[in-house]
Design a protein around this motif. Structure first.
Motif: not given
Length: 130
Positions: A13-22, A27-29, A56-61
């Motif tokens: 989802s677009v929402r998930a992609l934005r979360y990945y960016e956060e 990292v988009p241009e 099961g990895l966290s976003s930090r890991t």
């Protein structure tokens, strides 16, 4: 490509992609007007992120691991981090396999007393050893 196209190509989802960016995982241009633009390699990056989350990895890991993948960093520290995560996943797999085996016993027990006797005995043995 823009965020909608990346979402369509990856099934994320677009929402998930934005979360990945956060989380600095993706990292988009940015265009002059602020629109996100992703390179073709972002499709593979999103797939990797999804795989690591599913493991099961966290976003930090994941953030810590991505430089090892991107730059093919080969240091003792990066290898130790990768091994530690692999070991954690192996432990999780072992616990899930044990849960599956116990569930198989419950199923066998529910299908009839002759098949459930072994399950009851193994459960008693487990409870005594715990």
């Amino acid at each position: 490509m823009r965020i909608g196209e990346l979402a369509a190509r990856t099934g994320v989802s677009v929402r998930a992609l934005r979360y990945y960016e956060e989380q600095a995982l993706l990292v988009p241009e940015r265009s002059g007007s602020g629109q996100r633009h992703y390179a073709a390699a972002a499709v593979d990056r999103v797939g990797l992120i999804q795989t690591l989350y599913a493991a099961g990895l966290s976003s930090r890991t994941i953030l810590d691991l991505l430089p090892c993948v991107d730059a093919r960093v080969n240091t003792p520290e990066s290898r130790a981090l990768l091994r530690a995560e692999r070991d954690r996943i192996d432990e999780r797999i072992a616990r899930l396999a044990e849960a599956r085996d116990r569930l198989d016993g419950v199923i066998a027990y529910s299908e009839g007393p002759e098949s459930g006797c072994a399950f009851l005995e193994s459960e008693r043995a487990l409870s005594r050893s715990a």
